[in-house]
Design a protein around this motif. Structure first.
Motif, mmCIF file in Angstrom:
data_model
loop_
_atom_site.group_PDB
_atom_site.id
_atom_site.type_symbol
_atom_site.label_atom_id
_atom_site.label_comp_id
_atom_site.label_asym_id
_atom_site.label_seq_id
_atom_site.Cartn_x
_atom_site.Cartn_y
_atom_site.Cartn_z
ATOM 1 N N LEU A 101 0.683 -0.807 -0.090
ATOM 2 C CA LEU A 101 -0.518 0.330 -0.202
ATOM 3 C C LEU A 101 1.095 1.287 0.082
ATOM 4 N N GLU A 102 2.120 0.735 0.904
ATOM 5 C CA GLU A 102 2.967 2.019 0.501
ATOM 6 C C GLU A 102 3.524 2.128 -0.378
ATOM 7 N N ARG A 103 3.556 1.789 -1.018
ATOM 8 C CA ARG A 103 5.164 1.760 -2.585
ATOM 9 C C ARG A 103 4.148 2.181 -3.148
ATOM 10 N N VAL A 104 2.847 2.461 -3.366
ATOM 11 C CA VAL A 104 2.106 3.730 -4.170
ATOM 12 C C VAL A 104 2.080 4.427 -4.585
ATOM 13 N N PHE A 105 2.400 5.239 -3.083
ATOM 14 C CA PHE A 105 2.487 6.767 -2.936
ATOM 15 C C PHE A 105 4.192 7.158 -3.263
ATOM 16 N N GLU A 106 4.815 5.957 -3.678
ATOM 17 C CA GLU A 106 6.191 6.100 -4.395
ATOM 18 C C GLU A 106 6.281 6.644 -5.601
ATOM 19 N N LEU A 107 5.227 6.331 -6.183
ATOM 20 C CA LEU A 107 5.018 7.100 -7.557
ATOM 21 C C LEU A 107 4.911 8.798 -7.519
ATOM 22 N N ALA A 108 5.853 8.797 -9.001
ATOM 23 C CA ALA A 108 5.598 10.419 -8.735
ATOM 24 C C ALA A 108 4.529 11.134 -8.978
ATOM 25 N N ASP A 118 -4.659 4.948 8.976
ATOM 26 C CA ASP A 118 -6.235 5.225 9.363
ATOM 27 C C ASP A 118 -7.257 4.961 9.041
ATOM 28 N N LYS A 119 -7.044 5.414 7.490
ATOM 29 C CA LYS A 119 -8.065 5.351 6.924
ATOM 30 C C LYS A 119 -8.709 3.506 6.270
ATOM 31 N N ILE A 120 -7.010 3.519 5.965
ATOM 32 C CA ILE A 120 -6.649 1.747 5.699
ATOM 33 C C ILE A 120 -7.402 0.967 6.806
ATOM 34 N N GLU A 121 -7.529 1.092 7.870
ATOM 35 C CA GLU A 121 -7.713 0.425 8.800
ATOM 36 C C GLU A 121 -9.203 0.554 9.191
ATOM 37 N N SER A 122 -10.099 1.461 9.260
ATOM 38 C CA SER A 122 -11.300 1.586 8.934
ATOM 39 C C SER A 122 -12.102 0.960 7.829
ATOM 40 N N TRP A 123 -11.792 0.936 6.903
ATOM 41 C CA TRP A 123 -11.906 0.267 5.724
ATOM 42 C C TRP A 123 -11.765 -1.494 6.117
ATOM 43 N N LEU A 124 -10.753 -1.694 6.902
ATOM 44 C CA LEU A 124 -10.506 -3.146 6.698
ATOM 45 C C LEU A 124 -12.054 -3.716 8.182
ATOM 46 N N GLN A 125 -12.156 -2.304 9.272
ATOM 47 C CA GLN A 125 -12.922 -3.283 10.099
ATOM 48 C C GLN A 125 -14.663 -3.493 8.854
ATOM 49 N N GLN A 126 -14.652 -2.039 8.338
ATOM 50 C CA GLN A 126 -15.568 -2.400 6.883
ATOM 51 C C GLN A 126 -15.596 -3.800 6.726
ATOM 52 N N GLY A 143 -6.445 -15.784 -2.748
ATOM 53 C CA GLY A 143 -7.098 -15.457 -4.312
ATOM 54 C C GLY A 143 -8.322 -13.738 -3.845
ATOM 55 N N GLY A 144 -9.020 -13.872 -2.661
ATOM 56 C CA GLY A 144 -9.541 -13.345 -2.307
ATOM 57 C C GLY A 144 -9.249 -11.728 -1.115
ATOM 58 N N GLU A 145 -8.542 -12.907 -0.599
ATOM 59 C CA GLU A 145 -7.475 -11.515 -0.407
ATOM 60 C C GLU A 145 -6.313 -10.390 -0.546
ATOM 61 N N ALA A 146 -6.074 -11.459 -1.585
ATOM 62 C CA ALA A 146 -5.467 -10.432 -3.090
ATOM 63 C C ALA A 146 -6.866 -9.085 -3.828
ATOM 64 N N GLN A 147 -7.112 -9.769 -4.110
ATOM 65 C CA GLN A 147 -8.571 -8.695 -4.310
ATOM 66 C C GLN A 147 -8.609 -7.273 -3.276
ATOM 67 N N LEU A 151 -7.924 -3.751 -4.025
ATOM 68 C CA LEU A 151 -9.348 -2.902 -4.067
ATOM 69 C C LEU A 151 -9.192 -1.655 -2.682
ATOM 70 N N LEU A 152 -8.211 -2.237 -1.836
ATOM 71 C CA LEU A 152 -7.635 -1.206 -0.369
ATOM 72 C C LEU A 152 -6.525 -0.502 -1.335
ATOM 73 N N ARG A 153 -5.648 -1.091 -2.425
ATOM 74 C CA ARG A 153 -4.928 0.078 -3.047
ATOM 75 C C ARG A 153 -5.130 0.807 -3.968
ATOM 76 N N GLY A 154 -6.440 0.691 -4.555
ATOM 77 C CA GLY A 154 -6.914 1.255 -5.278
ATOM 78 C C GLY A 154 -7.664 2.847 -4.777
ATOM 79 N N LEU A 155 -8.740 2.274 -3.724
ATOM 80 C CA LEU A 155 -9.299 2.849 -2.604
ATOM 81 C C LEU A 155 -8.594 4.630 -2.527
ATOM 82 N N GLN A 156 -7.125 4.099 -1.815
ATOM 83 C CA GLN A 156 -6.367 5.132 -0.237
ATOM 84 C C GLN A 156 -6.198 6.099 -1.235
#
Lengths: 218, 267
Positions: A101-108, A118-126, A143-147, A151-156
């Motif tokens: 998830l963190e790696r995404v923010f390395e993109l320019a 915090d945002k991720i944890e609240s989604w995980l809770q949902q 497979g399901g966990e990867a999905q 989803l989190l990687r995109g939504l964040q």
């Protein structure tokens, strides 16, 4: 952006494999708040249409626009942060879920934005997952966990338009319901919309406001 | 010219061919099925080398720089083609990519060595230019084929990860730089490995040759060191060039991974 302007416009798209057109003349508007169900017999090229909408493959015919501008006008990386495609079988990089998830923010293209636990944890809770999910090795996810990771990687990064290709295909009934709930909350935000495919017609009827049948464009 | 080494006669050459009977004998005894290939390989090796001996003898008497330049270009082209012929996959333009990379890297490195380091007079003296260029080319072509193969394999096997990054808004460079680096590294490793053990495990062929021809070992070693630096630089430049070309060929300006540009080599 005016209230009447659609978020995503596909105009006269076509895709051919060799000599044969898989589909052609595909046009649709996607308005804010809308969820468009994309249906077609399997092998009809739903995934290829989604890949075309984010220009992962070149458009052989037609064009797409987001908020009135072509991908070239946005520049391609920026366009893809606005119209984000999530494939059915998502990939992950080495490392834990959180590192992915963190790696995404390395993109320019994300500039100064950074990972928000915090945002991720609240989604995980949902989604009914414990925060420990963040420490799992991404390569060993089911497979399901990867999905869920995808989803989190995109939504964040909060893309206005999501293209979801069978986003719950590997999830059980309970997890599917939770993902649908999360997505419907997400769609409540202003200027958000999605395109959704599923092999499950009941699910399409549940989540989609209207349907586009690719079979009509062969 | 007085020679300080023993000339091998054709009779002695025939005697040495007896050694190949070891291979033939083993192949027949163990039914390895290699006898036919062995015979063909032996004949090709002998004929090719005898021919190149004649060509070189003629070449070394040449005083026209254009003849030397043309011969060098032919050698470079053959190396560029051979590098591609070893790869499993191809894309349109791969031969030009390889050719240009080999040409630019070997011209730079050999030119620098001839004019700057050894300071040969005249700069095109074939006795120096041709063997030095040949050694650089032989190693560069090896590095290029390894690097190209690794790059194309890496893109195909990691397509999902690369496209995942692209869909998240990565530029083509952000999505592919791991594969680019990996390919360049793989292309350079054989040179580094051979430098590691040089003199301990392996006595380099060129140095051995000079010693047999009567050169002072210290002088021969100096040549070997220069040639190793040439090989290292030539390989690095060649691999870098060819992988970068391939990167631009397989990633469009629209930040798309174009694996549809790849096709399998016909064997």
């Amino acid at each position: 952006m005016g209230p009447s302007q659609p978020l995503l416009v596909a105009n006269n798209l076509g895709r051919c494999l060799g000599e044969r057109w898989l589909w052609r003349g595909v046009s649709f508007d996607l308005a804010a708040g809308e969820c468009l169900g994309l249906v077609a017999p399997s092998g009809a090229g739903k995934t290829l249409l989604m890949r075309n909408l984010v220009l992962l493959d070149p458009c052989q015919q037609g064009e797409v626009r987001f908020a009135g501008k072509t991908p070239a006008e946005w520049t391609m990386p920026t366009y893809r942060t606005q119209v984000m495609y999530m494939p059915q079988r998502p990939a992950a990089l080495d490392g834990t879920v959180q590192e992915n998830l963190e790696r995404v923010f390395e993109l320019a293209v994300y500039g100064q934005q950074h990972f928000d636990p915090d945002k991720i944890e609240s989604w995980l809770q949902q989604l009914g997952r414990s925060p420990d999910f963040l420490h799992l090795q991404a390569a060993r996810l089911s497979g399901g966990e990867a999905q869920i990771l995808a989803l989190l990687r995109g939504l964040q990064v909060n893309p206005p338009v999501l293209l979801l290709d069978e986003p719950t295909a590997s999830l059980d009934g309970d997890a599917t319901t939770r993902v649908e709930g999360l997505l419907s909350n997400w769609l409540q935000q202003p200027d958000h919309a999605c395109v959704f495919t599923s092999h499950d017609t009941a699910q399409i009827h549940r989540v989609a406001d209207r349907q586009l049948n690719l079979g009509d464009f062969t | 010219m007085e020679s300080r080494y023993i000339i091998i006669s054709y009779g002695q050459l025939a005697l040495s061919a007896l050694l190949i009977l070891v291979n033939v004998g083993l192949s027949m005894a163990l039914k390895l099925g290699l006898a036919r290939s062995l015979v063909i390989a032996t004949l090709r090796m002998v004929v090719q080398l005898l021919l190149i001996g004649i060509v070189l003898e003629w070449l070394f008497t040449q005083d026209n720089p254009w003849v030397i330049v043309v011969i060098s270009l032919v050698m470079t082209s053959v190396a560029g083609m051979a590098a591609v012929n070893r790869t499993q996959q191809r894309f349109v333009g791969i031969y030009w990519n390889s050719l240009l990379s080999v040409l630019a890297s070997s011209a730079l490195v050999t030119g620098f060595a001839m004019a700057g380091i050894i300071q040969v007079q005249p700069w095109y003296d074939p006795q120096y230019l041709i063997p030095l260029l040949g050694m650089v080319l032989g190693n560069t072509l090896n590095g290029i084929s390894l690097g190209l193969d690794r790059f194309m394999e890496g893109l195909a096997s990691q397509q999902d990860q690369i496209e995942m990054l692209l869909t998240l808004g990565a530029t083509r460079w952000e999505a592919a730089h791991h594969q680019v680096r990996d390919a360049i590294r793989v292309g350079m490793i054989p040179t580094i490995n051979s430098m590691m053990v040089m003199g301990l495990v392996s006595l380099p062929g060129m140095m051995t040759g000079q010693i047999l021809a009567g050169a002072n070992p210290i002088d021969a070693v100096r040549y070997q060191i220069v040639i190793m630096f040439m090989i290292a630089a030539g390989t690095a430049l060649g691999v870098f060039g060819v992988v970068l070309f391939a990167y631009y060929r397989l990633f469009s300006a629209d930040h798309q991974l174009r694996l549809d540009h790849l096709y399998q080599a016909r064997r």
